[in-house]
Design a protein around this motif. Structure first.
Motif, PDB file in Angstrom:
ATOM      1  N   PRO A 165     116.324  60.376  20.268  1.00 20.55           N
ATOM      2  CA  PRO A 165     116.412  61.527  21.154  1.00 20.55           C
ATOM      3  C   PRO A 165     115.985  61.179  22.584  1.00 20.55           C
ATOM      4  O   PRO A 165     115.121  60.330  22.795  1.00 20.55           O
ATOM      5  CB  PRO A 165     115.459  62.548  20.536  1.00 20.55           C
ATOM      6  N   TYR A 166     116.654  61.827  23.534  1.00 22.09           N
ATOM      7  CA  TYR A 166     116.239  61.692  24.923  1.00 22.09           C
ATOM      8  C   TYR A 166     116.417  63.016  25.646  1.00 22.09           C
ATOM      9  O   TYR A 166     117.179  63.890  25.215  1.00 22.09           O
ATOM     10  CB  TYR A 166     116.974  60.553  25.640  1.00 22.09           C
ATOM     11  N   LEU A 167     115.712  63.129  26.766  1.00 23.54           N
ATOM     12  CA  LEU A 167     115.786  64.309  27.624  1.00 23.54           C
ATOM     13  C   LEU A 167     115.815  63.803  29.061  1.00 23.54           C
ATOM     14  O   LEU A 167     114.910  63.070  29.477  1.00 23.54           O
ATOM     15  CB  LEU A 167     114.567  65.200  27.404  1.00 23.54           C
ATOM     16  N   ILE A 168     116.875  64.143  29.780  1.00 25.54           N
ATOM     17  CA  ILE A 168     117.013  63.716  31.168  1.00 25.54           C
ATOM     18  C   ILE A 168     117.314  64.929  32.038  1.00 25.54           C
ATOM     19  O   ILE A 168     117.705  65.991  31.530  1.00 25.54           O
ATOM     20  CB  ILE A 168     118.137  62.660  31.354  1.00 25.54           C
ATOM     21  N   ARG A 169     117.117  64.774  33.327  1.00 26.64           N
ATOM     22  CA  ARG A 169     117.579  65.762  34.301  1.00 26.64           C
ATOM     23  C   ARG A 169     118.515  65.064  35.263  1.00 26.64           C
ATOM     24  O   ARG A 169     118.334  63.894  35.598  1.00 26.64           O
ATOM     25  CB  ARG A 169     116.407  66.395  35.051  1.00 26.64           C
ATOM     26  N   VAL A 170     119.515  65.823  35.698  1.00 26.72           N
ATOM     27  CA  VAL A 170     120.515  65.321  36.627  1.00 26.72           C
ATOM     28  C   VAL A 170     120.542  66.249  37.830  1.00 26.72           C
ATOM     29  O   VAL A 170     120.649  67.470  37.667  1.00 26.72           O
ATOM     30  CB  VAL A 170     121.909  65.255  35.949  1.00 26.72           C
ATOM     31  N   LYS A 171     120.429  65.661  39.024  1.00 26.27           N
ATOM     32  CA  LYS A 171     120.458  66.423  40.270  1.00 26.27           C
ATOM     33  C   LYS A 171     121.675  65.973  41.073  1.00 26.27           C
ATOM     34  O   LYS A 171     121.814  64.780  41.366  1.00 26.27           O
ATOM     35  CB  LYS A 171     119.181  66.161  41.072  1.00 26.27           C
ATOM     36  N   VAL A 172     122.541  66.936  41.395  1.00 26.94           N
ATOM     37  CA  VAL A 172     123.765  66.624  42.128  1.00 26.94           C
ATOM     38  C   VAL A 172     123.793  67.459  43.403  1.00 26.94           C
ATOM     39  O   VAL A 172     123.733  68.690  43.344  1.00 26.94           O
ATOM     40  CB  VAL A 172     125.011  66.898  41.253  1.00 26.94           C
ATOM     41  N   PRO A 173     123.883  66.801  44.574  1.00 17.52           N
ATOM     42  CA  PRO A 173     123.885  67.545  45.830  1.00 17.52           C
ATOM     43  C   PRO A 173     125.192  68.291  46.087  1.00 17.52           C
ATOM     44  O   PRO A 173     126.232  67.965  45.508  1.00 17.52           O
ATOM     45  CB  PRO A 173     123.647  66.485  46.895  1.00 17.52           C
ATOM     46  N   SER A 174     125.112  69.252  46.968  1.00 19.26           N
ATOM     47  CA  SER A 174     126.252  70.107  47.306  1.00 19.26           C
ATOM     48  C   SER A 174     127.507  69.300  47.635  1.00 19.26           C
ATOM     49  O   SER A 174     127.457  68.316  48.371  1.00 19.26           O
ATOM     50  CB  SER A 174     125.880  70.976  48.512  1.00 19.26           C
ATOM     51  N   GLY A 175     128.609  69.733  47.048  1.00 23.23           N
ATOM     52  CA  GLY A 175     129.905  69.145  47.334  1.00 23.23           C
ATOM     53  C   GLY A 175     130.289  67.961  46.474  1.00 23.23           C
ATOM     54  O   GLY A 175     131.462  67.581  46.427  1.00 23.23           O
ATOM     55  N   VAL A 176     129.344  67.353  45.777  1.00 25.17           N
ATOM     56  CA  VAL A 176     129.628  66.136  45.004  1.00 25.17           C
ATOM     57  C   VAL A 176     130.394  66.482  43.728  1.00 25.17           C
ATOM     58  O   VAL A 176     130.110  67.472  43.061  1.00 25.17           O
ATOM     59  CB  VAL A 176     128.322  65.378  44.681  1.00 25.17           C
ATOM     60  N   LYS A 177     131.357  65.635  43.407  1.00 24.52           N
ATOM     61  CA  LYS A 177     132.165  65.784  42.192  1.00 24.52           C
ATOM     62  C   LYS A 177     131.907  64.599  41.269  1.00 24.52           C
ATOM     63  O   LYS A 177     131.818  63.468  41.733  1.00 24.52           O
ATOM     64  CB  LYS A 177     133.649  65.824  42.534  1.00 24.52           C
ATOM     65  N   LEU A 178     131.784  64.885  39.982  1.00 24.65           N
ATOM     66  CA  LEU A 178     131.826  63.836  38.966  1.00 24.65           C
ATOM     67  C   LEU A 178     133.183  63.980  38.302  1.00 24.65           C
ATOM     68  O   LEU A 178     133.461  64.984  37.635  1.00 24.65           O
ATOM     69  CB  LEU A 178     130.684  63.986  37.953  1.00 24.65           C
TER      70      LEU A 178
END
Length: 145
Positions: free
Chosen positions: A46-59
């Motif tokens: 098991p893992y727990l992560i956080r992802v922060k994506v700035p305004s306008g960015v696309k994945l």
């Protein structure tokens, strides 16, 4: 670095917001950040992560082999399903929303209305495969420092 709490560990611990270590992640656009809170995503377990994506960015369209549970911490999380980036097919999820994404589901994200932070819970190892090789930041030649 393995972060506790894993199965078999019986120690109480906490993580305060100011203790979260945001780092670049080679599979994300350069401005996005990832923080490992629990476990080791590259390993089984098991893992727990956080992802922060700035305004306008696309994945761009990608998939993960593992099932994932996303919890929206802040901002609005826009996600669409499919192997083509189609802005008209994204859905907005406000803070507090939970999104369950089965493994091997093509999807894409867009920080359309500002920065967002999601928390991802899954069983590793983490994998990330882009539909198109040219969308994968790991395939970008980086200039020498």
């Amino acid at each position: 670095m393995i972060q506790g709490h894993q199965p078999g560990q019986a120690a109480f611990r906490s993580i305060l917001p100011e203790d979260i270590q945001w780092k670049p992640f080679s599979a994300f656009p350069a401005s996005a950040r990832l923080a490992v809170l629990v476990g080791e995503p590259t390993q089984e377990g098991p893992y727990l992560i956080r992802v922060k994506v700035p305004s306008g960015v696309k994945l761009m369209p990608h998939k993960h082999p593992e099932d994932r549970i996303y919890t929206v911490i802040s901002g609005v999380f826009y996600i669409g399903l499919g192997d083509r980036f189609e802005p008209e097919n994204i859905k907005a999820y406000p803070p507090g929303s939970v999104v369950i994404l089965p493994g091997n589901t093509w999807h894409f994200h867009w920080a359309k209305s500002g920065e967002y932070v999601t928390q991802v819970t899954a069983i590793g190892p983490l994998g990330l495969e882009y539909k198109e090789a040219h969308d994968d930041p790991r395939n970008t030649v980086k200039p020498n420092s």
